[in-house]
Design an enzyme around this catalytic site. Structure first.
Site, PDB file in Angstrom:
ATOM      1  N   ASP A   1      61.270 -22.202  29.226  1.00 28.55           N
ATOM      2  CA  ASP A   1      61.077 -21.593  27.914  1.00 28.55           C
ATOM      3  C   ASP A   1      62.432 -21.311  27.270  1.00 28.55           C
ATOM      4  OD1 ASP A   1      58.470 -21.680  28.576  1.00 28.55           O
ATOM      5  OD2 ASP A   1      58.123 -19.505  28.592  1.00 28.55           O
ATOM      6  N   TYR A   2      63.401 -20.944  28.098  1.00 26.98           N
ATOM      7  CA  TYR A   2      64.725 -20.610  27.588  1.00 26.98           C
ATOM      8  C   TYR A   2      65.368 -21.829  26.919  1.00 26.98           C
ATOM      9  CZ  TYR A   2      69.594 -19.174  27.417  1.00 26.98           C
ATOM     10  OH  TYR A   2      70.864 -18.885  26.988  1.00 26.98           O
ATOM     11  N   GLU A   3      65.308 -22.955  27.630  1.00 22.96           N
ATOM     12  CA  GLU A   3      65.879 -24.178  27.050  1.00 22.96           C
ATOM     13  C   GLU A   3      65.213 -24.511  25.718  1.00 22.96           C
ATOM     14  OE1 GLU A   3      66.886 -27.507  30.166  1.00 22.96           O
ATOM     15  OE2 GLU A   3      65.404 -26.155  31.052  1.00 22.96           O
TER      16      GLU A   3
ATOM     17  N   ASP B   1      63.708 -22.413  23.664  1.00 21.59           N
ATOM     18  CA  ASP B   1      64.109 -21.436  22.653  1.00 21.59           C
ATOM     19  C   ASP B   1      65.502 -21.732  22.106  1.00 21.59           C
ATOM     20  OD1 ASP B   1      61.731 -20.176  22.876  1.00 21.59           O
ATOM     21  OD2 ASP B   1      62.440 -18.579  24.214  1.00 21.59           O
TER      22      ASP B   1
ATOM     23  N   LEU C   1      25.004 -30.222  14.223  1.00 19.39           N
ATOM     24  CA  LEU C   1      24.261 -31.003  15.213  1.00 19.39           C
ATOM     25  C   LEU C   1      22.902 -30.389  15.491  1.00 19.39           C
ATOM     26  CD1 LEU C   1      27.059 -31.689  17.865  1.00 19.39           C
ATOM     27  CD2 LEU C   1      26.252 -33.202  16.049  1.00 19.39           C
TER      28      LEU C   1
ATOM     29  N   GLU D   1      31.107 -33.744  25.928  1.00 18.11           N
ATOM     30  CA  GLU D   1      32.267 -32.868  25.714  1.00 18.11           C
ATOM     31  C   GLU D   1      31.760 -31.430  25.667  1.00 18.11           C
ATOM     32  OE1 GLU D   1      34.675 -34.217  22.090  1.00 18.11           O
ATOM     33  OE2 GLU D   1      33.090 -35.714  22.269  1.00 18.11           O
TER      34      GLU D   1
ATOM     35  N   LYS E   1      31.128 -27.943  24.187  1.00 24.30           N
ATOM     36  CA  LYS E   1      30.996 -27.488  22.808  1.00 24.30           C
ATOM     37  C   LYS E   1      31.697 -26.142  22.685  1.00 24.30           C
ATOM     38  CE  LYS E   1      27.498 -26.629  19.316  1.00 24.30           C
ATOM     39  NZ  LYS E   1      27.895 -25.244  19.025  1.00 24.30           N
TER      40      LYS E   1
ATOM     41  N   ASP F   1      33.092 -22.687  21.150  1.00 25.39           N
ATOM     42  CA  ASP F   1      32.531 -21.663  20.282  1.00 25.39           C
ATOM     43  C   ASP F   1      33.640 -21.173  19.355  1.00 25.39           C
ATOM     44  OD1 ASP F   1      30.552 -20.144  19.338  1.00 25.39           O
ATOM     45  OD2 ASP F   1      30.499 -18.726  20.998  1.00 25.39           O
TER      46      ASP F   1
ATOM     47  N   GLU G   1      37.817 -27.937  16.700  1.00 22.36           N
ATOM     48  CA  GLU G   1      37.330 -26.565  16.679  1.00 22.36           C
ATOM     49  C   GLU G   1      38.519 -25.639  16.924  1.00 22.36           C
ATOM     50  OE1 GLU G   1      34.007 -26.567  16.249  1.00 22.36           O
ATOM     51  OE2 GLU G   1      33.297 -24.593  16.825  1.00 22.36           O
TER      52      GLU G   1
ATOM     53  N   TYR H   1      37.801 -33.091  18.463  1.00 18.42           N
ATOM     54  CA  TYR H   1      36.618 -33.769  19.002  1.00 18.42           C
ATOM     55  C   TYR H   1      36.224 -35.019  18.235  1.00 18.42           C
ATOM     56  CZ  TYR H   1      34.246 -30.996  15.378  1.00 18.42           C
ATOM     57  OH  TYR H   1      33.876 -30.414  14.200  1.00 18.42           O
TER      58      TYR H   1
ATOM     59  N   LYS I   1      27.302 -37.467  22.695  1.00 16.83           N
ATOM     60  CA  LYS I   1      27.420 -38.424  21.586  1.00 16.83           C
ATOM     61  C   LYS I   1      27.235 -39.844  22.094  1.00 16.83           C
ATOM     62  CE  LYS I   1      30.926 -35.622  19.282  1.00 16.83           C
ATOM     63  NZ  LYS I   1      32.377 -35.402  19.271  1.00 16.83           N
TER      64      LYS I   1
ATOM     65  N   LYS J   1      22.505 -26.622  24.402  1.00 12.59           N
ATOM     66  CA  LYS J   1      22.914 -25.213  24.447  1.00 12.59           C
ATOM     67  C   LYS J   1      22.788 -24.684  25.876  1.00 12.59           C
ATOM     68  CE  LYS J   1      23.380 -23.951  20.032  1.00 12.59           C
ATOM     69  NZ  LYS J   1      24.540 -23.225  19.511  1.00 12.59           N
TER      70      LYS J   1
ATOM     71  N   CYS K   1      17.479  17.003  21.129  1.00 10.72           N
ATOM     72  CA  CYS K   1      18.548  16.035  20.867  1.00 10.72           C
ATOM     73  C   CYS K   1      19.688  16.244  21.866  1.00 10.72           C
ATOM     74  CB  CYS K   1      19.057  16.215  19.449  1.00 10.72           C
ATOM     75  SG  CYS K   1      20.558  15.301  19.091  1.00 10.72           S
TER      76      CYS K   1
ATOM     77  N   CYS L   1      22.863  17.740  19.747  1.00  9.53           N
ATOM     78  CA  CYS L   1      22.884  19.057  19.109  1.00  9.53           C
ATOM     79  C   CYS L   1      21.876  20.031  19.710  1.00  9.53           C
ATOM     80  CB  CYS L   1      22.622  18.919  17.614  1.00  9.53           C
ATOM     81  SG  CYS L   1      20.945  18.400  17.239  1.00  9.53           S
TER      82      CYS L   1
ATOM     83  N   CYS M   1      16.210  12.817  15.861  1.00  5.58           N
ATOM     84  CA  CYS M   1      16.664  14.195  15.764  1.00  5.58           C
ATOM     85  C   CYS M   1      16.581  14.548  14.289  1.00  5.58           C
ATOM     86  CB  CYS M   1      18.100  14.309  16.256  1.00  5.58           C
ATOM     87  SG  CYS M   1      18.863  15.865  15.761  1.00  5.58           S
TER      88      CYS M   1
ATOM     89  N   CYS N   1      23.100  18.143  12.771  1.00  2.92           N
ATOM     90  CA  CYS N   1      23.418  17.443  14.017  1.00  2.92           C
ATOM     91  C   CYS N   1      24.754  16.709  13.891  1.00  2.92           C
ATOM     92  CB  CYS N   1      22.315  16.436  14.339  1.00  2.92           C
ATOM     93  SG  CYS N   1      22.656  15.440  15.793  1.00  2.92           S
TER      94      CYS N   1
END
Ligand SMILES: [Zn+2]
Length: 680
Positions: free
Chosen positions: A41-43, A45, A91, A121, A123, A125, A181, A233, A297, A321, A415, A418, A433, A438
């Protein structure tokens, strides 16, 4: 560390920038898309810092596809509309193997072939987007919208790390629209919500909402902070490149810099696709993001074209689903929560279980009837699941596992917040109640109390009410009338002028019509109309409070259930105290008896008829003077103001003369009617 670029010439910078951009793109692809970084990560950056330094020195060398340009755009006022040349269709859904086999049968019949190859594939969300590249450069990002028209979110998609600003490789089409997505990882979603909770901001319900909310930000800087990802996709418009198979498209997308669904697979037939669905279902919680199913598909693009689409959805694809995930656990307690409107909701507390990737330990049981239906007891083994993948619910009790030690639940008669009385009206599912003071309901009740149809107190909004209650300035709506200017000045954004105005508005509301006050009290089932009926009948709050349930139920327009609700409300000692406070503050709780006839010309007249009239029957004569506001008693008394004498008068005339009451004959009577347009 500061990078020194002071000695770099324009020519050198141009060359070095090209090099840096290429390297940064490559390494961010390895890092974000393939998840296989080759440098630290340093290189990375350091290269990025050098790029920024050079671009700062030579602003004319900044290109739109530079990795530095992910965040830069100013907040937009609103999103522009983007029309999708090729619609982004939704779909159709399949919920089990049979649905998938039926889909396969349909496809085979319409395509006229024996066997179909599919691609499966995951799906995701999230939120569907379309990203347009011209000559390999990102030129536009749009949301799916309604499939035909989406929103231009170009500045925002530019901030998403795994959407390349410039495509990778040598075979870049002239134009390509990449569809995918936008999602948020589960852990990022949880962190985001934690931060929001700490800041008192509303929480996102699920990663999908968080992703959508983050992408649809007018300020791209906010989107940039939100750790979004995109899984590609498919494609929309493409110029300068041909494909034969859907899977080929996926591989190509990956090659030019996109992430695609992990474990996307080619299946020789529907049975293999069904096996894949079972595989994904079994592993659904192992993915770092939320997936709600599998997209299946037709792989062959020629066939896809032949199958075409209905108005809403393509005939060559379907979404399987995932079934809701269920788990068994043990109920340790059933607690009762009180909502803002006073509704008591029993909640099952159970041993924590994992459902669709999150830990749950409580589920609402809605009401008393639901508990009876489920026959759920404390100590029961139960099956829980997430309804609509969001709210956990108890599906059933595992009665075989009962030991006999389970404790049945009883709705409390007080309740839990109260201690006031609770009531369940006949025909109602909810137990409530009914205490006006309350603490669980106080804010909602004050909002109602100050509303226009109620006490109509201006300049008191929900925010102010929340503050006043939270700071302990008021505990119920009656306390409003005891507020002092100094109290209000303790609140945020409150100046002396506004405080004066608020106090004035509160004081001015003391003389509202009785119906407004009755409505403002917030008696369950007493709307404005019922309040008006009560005010008209009784003219005073005390009278209403003293009326019996039977008497109330006899008022036309008020049924027995509403009558019970009114009686319950006024029977509560706690509510009586609040009403007492209102009275002591000087809030008007009665009004003068006004008849509707008050402004009519013969109002206050009591007219008696004796003898027969030639021009009309007595009943008609009475009706006409009543229309002018007079009362028409049958007998003469001291209160009688006028006696109309016809032919053959009876003893009433004598009595009138004795009492000195004015008498008139028929002619004069007709004259009187003529004066007010009742006779011609
Ligand atoms: Zn309560």
């Amino acid at each position: 560390m500061k990078i020194d670029v002071s000695n770099v010439t324009h020519e050198e910078a141009k060359k070095r920038l090209e090099e840096l951009r290429k390297k940064l793109r490559y390494h961010s692809y390895l890092y974000y898309v393939l998840n296989k970084p080759k440098i630290s990560d340093y290189e990375y950056d350091m290269m990025f810092q050098e790029l920024l330094a050079l671009e700062r020195k030579f602003p004319d060398l900044v290109t739109p596809d530079s990795p530095s340009q992910r965040v830069g755009a100013e907040p937009a006022k609103e999103f522009k509309t983007v029309y999708h040349k090729i619609p982004m269709l939704s779909l159709g859904n399949a919920f089990d193997d049979d649905d998938l086999r039926a889909f396969d049968k349909r496809v085979k019949r319409e395509a006229g072939v024996e066997q179909i190859e599919y691609v499966t594939e995951l799906k995701m969300d999230g939120l569907a987007v379309s990203i347009r590249y011209e000559k390999g450069i990102l030129v536009q990002g749009a949301t799916r919208g309604d499939g035909i028209r989406g929103e231009d979110v170009t500045a925002n998609v530019r901030t998403i790390r795994d959407i390349p600003l410039k495509l990778f490789g040598d075979e870049i089409p002239e134009v390509i629209e990449v569809r995918g997505e936008v999602i948020m990882y589960k852990k990022d979603f949880e962190e985001l919500n934690k931060e929001r909770e700490a800041k008192g901001e509303p929480l996102f319900a699920n990663p999908r909402n968080a992703a959508a909310g983050s992408l649809r930000q007018l300020d791209p800087k906010i989107t940039a902070q939100r750790k979004l990802h995109m899984i590609a996709y498919g494609i929309g418009e493409v110029v300068g490149k041909e494909f034969k198979k859907h899977f080929e498209i996926l591989q190509f997308l990956q090659k030019i810099g996109f992430r695609i669904s992990p474990e996307a697979a080619v299946c020789p037939d529907i049975e293999e696709a069904i096996r894949r669905c079972k595989y994904y279902t079994a592993h659904r919680n192992e993915y770092p993001f939320g997936a709600d199913g599998v997209v299946i598909k037709v792989n062959d693009l020629e066939l896809q074209k032949k199958l075409g689409a209905t108005f809403h959805e393509p005939r060559w694809a379907i979404a399987y689903k995932f079934p809701p995930e269920e788990a068994e656990t043990v109920v340790r307690d059933i607690i009762v929560q009180v909502g803002r409107t006073g509704k008591l909701t029993p909640v099952a507390i159970f041993d924590p279980v994992e459902l669709e990737g999150s830990i749950v330990s409580r589920a609402t049981l809605h009401n008393e009837d639901q508990i009876k239906r489920l026959d759920i007891r404390i100590g029961d083994h139960v099956i829980v699941r997430k309804a609509g993948s969001v709210i956990p619910e108890v599906v059933r009790v595992v009665k075989e596992k009962r030991t006999g030690k389970e404790i049945p639940f009883k709705m409390p008669d007080r309740c839990p917040v109260c201690g006031g009385p609770v009531v369940r009206l006949p025909g109602e599912a909810a137990t409530r109640c009914i205490n006006a003071s309350c603490p669980a309901q106080v804010k909602e009740r004050i909002v109602h109390f100050v509303s226009r149809e109620a006490m109509d107190i201006d300049s008191i909004g929900e925010k102010l009410i929340n503050q006043m209650v939270d700071k302990g300035l008021i505990k119920d709506y009656a306390d409003l009338y005891y507020l002092k200017k100094d109290d209000l000045l303790k609140l945020e954004r409150m100046g002396p002028l506004l405080a004066d105005k608020i106090i004035r508005n509160i004081q001015n509301s003391k003389n509202r019509p009785l119906a407004n006050l009755i409505y403002a009290l917030g008696i369950f089932q007493v709307g404005k109309h019922t309040a008006e009926l009560l005010a008209k009948k009784y003219h005073s709050l005390d009278e209403i409070m003293n009326a019996s349930e039977e008497e109330l139920a006899q008022i036309e327009g008020i049924g027995p259930i509403t009558a019970k609700s009114i009686k319950d409300f006024f029977s509560s000692e706690l509510n009586k105290k609040v009403i007492e406070k209102l009275k002591e503050a000087g809030v008007k709780t009665e009004e003068e008896v006004k008849t509707e006839n008050e402004n009519l010309p013969l109002a206050n007249e009591k007219i008696v008829f004796t003898g027969a009239l030639k021009s009309m029957p007595r009943s008609k004569a009475k009706e006409l003077v009543r229309e002018l506001g007079a009362e028409t008693p049958d007998t003469v008394s001291k209160k009688t103001t006028l006696v109309v004498v016809g032919e053959d008068p009876g003893s009433k005339l004598e009595k009138a003369q004795k009492l000195g009451i004015k008498t008139i004959g028929e002619e004069e009577f007709l004259e009187l009617l003529r004066r007010y347009g009742k006779w011609t």
